[in-house]
Design a protein around this motif. Structure first.
Motif, PDB file in Angstrom:
ATOM      1  N   PHE A 224       0.828  -1.207   0.000  1.00 50.67           N
ATOM      2  CA  PHE A 224       0.000   0.000   0.000  1.00 50.67           C
ATOM      3  C   PHE A 224       0.865   1.261   0.000  1.00 50.67           C
ATOM      4  N   GLY A 225       1.827   1.324   0.904  1.00 47.79           N
ATOM      5  CA  GLY A 225       2.680   2.506   1.003  1.00 47.79           C
ATOM      6  C   GLY A 225       3.555   2.714  -0.211  1.00 47.79           C
ATOM      7  N   TRP A 226       3.872   1.615  -0.906  1.00 45.61           N
ATOM      8  CA  TRP A 226       4.779   1.696  -2.051  1.00 45.61           C
ATOM      9  C   TRP A 226       4.197   2.515  -3.204  1.00 45.61           C
ATOM     10  N   PHE A 227       2.879   2.656  -3.265  1.00 46.86           N
ATOM     11  CA  PHE A 227       2.301   3.496  -4.306  1.00 46.86           C
ATOM     12  C   PHE A 227       2.721   4.952  -4.134  1.00 46.86           C
ATOM     13  N   GLY A 228       2.823   5.398  -2.871  1.00 45.58           N
ATOM     14  CA  GLY A 228       3.348   6.739  -2.631  1.00 45.58           C
ATOM     15  C   GLY A 228       4.831   6.817  -2.920  1.00 45.58           C
ATOM     16  N   PHE A 229       5.552   5.775  -2.560  1.00 50.10           N
ATOM     17  CA  PHE A 229       6.988   5.670  -2.784  1.00 50.10           C
ATOM     18  C   PHE A 229       7.311   5.807  -4.270  1.00 50.10           C
ATOM     19  N   ASN A 230       6.560   5.086  -5.106  1.00 54.53           N
ATOM     20  CA  ASN A 230       6.847   5.051  -6.537  1.00 54.53           C
ATOM     21  C   ASN A 230       6.153   6.165  -7.317  1.00 54.53           C
ATOM     22  N   ALA A 231       4.833   6.225  -7.230  1.00 52.46           N
ATOM     23  CA  ALA A 231       4.107   7.218  -8.020  1.00 52.46           C
ATOM     24  C   ALA A 231       4.476   8.639  -7.610  1.00 52.46           C
ATOM     25  N   GLY A 232       4.750   8.849  -6.329  1.00 51.48           N
ATOM     26  CA  GLY A 232       5.110  10.181  -5.859  1.00 51.48           C
ATOM     27  C   GLY A 232       6.465  10.655  -6.335  1.00 51.48           C
ATOM     28  N   SER A 233       7.299   9.750  -6.786  1.00 52.72           N
ATOM     29  CA  SER A 233       8.660  10.120  -7.161  1.00 52.72           C
ATOM     30  C   SER A 233       8.743  10.936  -8.441  1.00 52.72           C
ATOM     31  N   TRP A 234       7.616  11.122  -9.132  1.00 54.30           N
ATOM     32  CA  TRP A 234       7.616  12.032 -10.265  1.00 54.30           C
ATOM     33  C   TRP A 234       7.350  13.465  -9.815  1.00 54.30           C
ATOM     34  N   LEU A 235       7.056  13.650  -8.540  1.00 59.32           N
ATOM     35  CA  LEU A 235       6.883  14.957  -7.892  1.00 59.32           C
ATOM     36  C   LEU A 235       5.700  15.753  -8.436  1.00 59.32           C
ATOM     37  N   GLY A 236       4.725  15.073  -8.918  1.00 56.57           N
ATOM     38  CA  GLY A 236       3.533  15.744  -9.413  1.00 56.57           C
ATOM     39  C   GLY A 236       2.658  14.768 -10.152  1.00 56.57           C
ATOM     40  N   ASN A 237       1.554  15.274 -10.666  1.00 53.71           N
ATOM     41  CA  ASN A 237       0.594  14.375 -11.291  1.00 53.71           C
ATOM     42  C   ASN A 237      -0.022  15.045 -12.517  1.00 53.71           C
ATOM     43  N   ASP A 238       0.820  15.740 -13.308  1.00 54.06           N
ATOM     44  CA  ASP A 238       0.313  16.546 -14.412  1.00 54.06           C
ATOM     45  C   ASP A 238       0.383  15.872 -15.779  1.00 54.06           C
ATOM     46  N   ASP A 239       1.325  14.941 -15.974  1.00 50.11           N
ATOM     47  CA  ASP A 239       1.572  14.432 -17.321  1.00 50.11           C
ATOM     48  C   ASP A 239       1.341  12.938 -17.489  1.00 50.11           C
ATOM     49  N   GLY A 240       0.837  12.278 -16.459  1.00 52.90           N
ATOM     50  CA  GLY A 240       0.510  10.866 -16.585  1.00 52.90           C
ATOM     51  C   GLY A 240       1.619   9.901 -16.264  1.00 52.90           C
ATOM     52  N   VAL A 241       2.853  10.357 -16.096  1.00 51.80           N
ATOM     53  CA  VAL A 241       3.961   9.444 -15.809  1.00 51.80           C
ATOM     54  C   VAL A 241       3.761   8.764 -14.453  1.00 51.80           C
ATOM     55  N   GLY A 242       3.331   9.544 -13.462  1.00 45.46           N
ATOM     56  CA  GLY A 242       3.071   8.964 -12.153  1.00 45.46           C
ATOM     57  C   GLY A 242       1.989   7.903 -12.201  1.00 45.46           C
TER      58      GLY A 242
END
Length: 448
Positions: A224-242
């Motif tokens: 569960f926590g790993w989603f923040g670990f990984n998806a958050g590492s793009w430092l935003g949520n604007d372009d779909g990479v996260g």
């Protein structure tokens, strides 16, 4: 991990409430991973070591937080010096940062980036602790964490993610920590156990997990926590990479769990809960560096390969005689190496960057860069960690005595027991009346 980028004033972004909120949530998810790891490891040890295992993770929350504020953030993400280390005086004590000052090139405050990275710094030394179960003095462990993050983690984080860091400038892809977190921790674990030696009774006495439900709880919370670990590492949520990283995290973890279980069934005849939990963690580790570079189909391949090879690797400790108590080397070191190198094969060039792997027409260029990153971090962490452990061992002593290890490190180091079998309490006041823990029989671990 998205790098710091210097932009022209005319192009400077504005603070985004959405991205700031998203990153604060991701930071909280990563913080949860350290208690989750404590439960994962705590269930895997014997009854008499449960509390010590929990505390070895929890103490990192205290020590690393203070060091990060005092100088760690500055060393890891300050202005580059020689491509080796950073330093910015305004980051010392986090005292020179404006409330709305943005991280260069992004729409989140510096404070948010700093706290997100803090959670990575906390988790990494906690990962090491699983290899050292049952036998390390708590004071020695606390000192080791202090020295290790200062000498190893902060510089390596700068190499990999800091603007100007030599691996960053080379073009090594590590989306969320395959090198800086998992290879770093796994190599450190190997370095320390080569210095402190084996547990009493290694390969002779049964050392099975005392609570598989705790292991499964910890693994589930880690997932569960790993989603923040990984998806958050793009430092935003604007372009779909996260979003791609989020999907790949789920996909690779599922594939790795299934591959580990298949290996267990073929090799040992059973699908074990411990195998499911360990396989899931192996997949999480492997997709961490690769998930922003591969497609979901590539994530299946990364996860399946990691699940199979990590399941095979955990048995190497019996062949080569190193006592990696909870398979930090077999899962985190091996999984981190696999995930980092597979970027060189499966990178599509269409997600986080245009770098392509061998299977997508990119040749061997990216694979070569990944190999340099892998083995540079591995060698530095292994050697530096072994030296630190040797210094501590020769000065204050790294291990508890053999008698204390046999009787139980929980009572010796913490004056408590995890379970009150007598009804009289588990603290120091009950030590003379508490009944001894009964023998517990659980499932065997792979190759144990």
């Amino acid at each position: 991990m998205a790098p710091a980028i210097t932009t022209l004033a005319a192009d400077a972004p504005e603070l985004s409430a959405a991205n700031t909120g998203f990153m604060l949530i991701c930071s909280a998810l990563v913080m949860l991973m350290t208690p989750a790891l404590a439960f994962f490891y705590g269930g895997m040890v014997r009854v008499k070591s449960t509390l010590n295992m929990l505390m070895m993770s929890f103490i990192s929350l205290g020590i690393v937080t203070i060091l990060w504020v005092l100088y760690g953030f500055s060393l890891a993400f300050g202005t580059d010096s020689g491509s080796i280390i950073g330093w910015s005086s305004e980051y010392v004590g986090l005292s020179g940062i404006g409330v709305t000052e943005l991280w260069d090139g992004y729409t989140i405050p510096v404070y948010v980036f700093a706290v997100f990275q803090l959670m990575f710094a906390i988790l990494t030394p906690a990962l090491i602790s699983g290899a050292l179960a049952d036998r390390v003095k708590f004071t020695a462990w606390a000192l080791f964490i202090t020295l290790w993050v200062t000498i190893v983690y902060f510089p390596v984080a700068h190499w990999v993610w800091g603007s100007g860091g030599w691996l960053f400038e080379m073009g090594v892809i590590d989306f969320a920590g395959g090198t800086a977190v998992h290879i770093n921790a796994g190599a450190a674990a190997l370095g320390v156990i080569l210095v402190i030696g084996k547990r009493v009774g290694f390969k002779k006495d049964p050392m099975r997990p005392h609570s598989l439900p705790l292991v499964m709880l910890g693994a589930g919370l880690l997932w569960f926590g790993w989603f923040g670990f990984n998806a958050g590492s793009w430092l935003g949520n604007d372009d779909g990479v996260g979003a791609v990283m989020f999907v790949n995290t789920q996909v690779a973890t599922a594939a790795a769990m299934l591959a580990w279980l298949a290996y267990e069934k073929i090799r040992h005849g059973s699908f074990t809960t411990l195998g499911a939990a360990s396989g899931a963690v192996a997949g999480l580790v492997a997709i961490t560096p690769a998930g922003g570079a591969v497609s979901p189909l590539g994530a299946i391949a990364v996860g399946a390969i990691a699940g199979l090879l990590c399941a095979m690797a955990v048995g190497l400790k019996y062949k080569f005689g190193y006592d990696d108590s909870l398979d930090v080397i077999g899962v985190h070191l091996v999984g981190g190496v696999i995930g980092s190198l597979l970027v060189g094969f499966f990178a599509t060039g269409g997600v986080q960057s245009d770098a392509k792997g061998l299977f997508y027409g990119g040749g061997l260029d990216q694979l070569g860069k990944q190999a340099v990153g892998v083995f540079a971090v591995l060698a530095y962490s292994l050697i530096a960690s072994a030296i630190l452990a040797l210094i501590i061992d020769k000065t204050m002593g790294m291990r508890v005595s053999e008698d204390d290890e046999v009787s139980g490190i929980d009572q010796v180091e913490h004056a408590e027991t995890a379970y009150d079998f007598s009804g009289a309490g588990g603290g120091a006041s009950s030590r003379s009346t508490a009944a001894p823990a009964p023998a517990v029989t659980e499932n065997k671990k792979v190759d144990a």
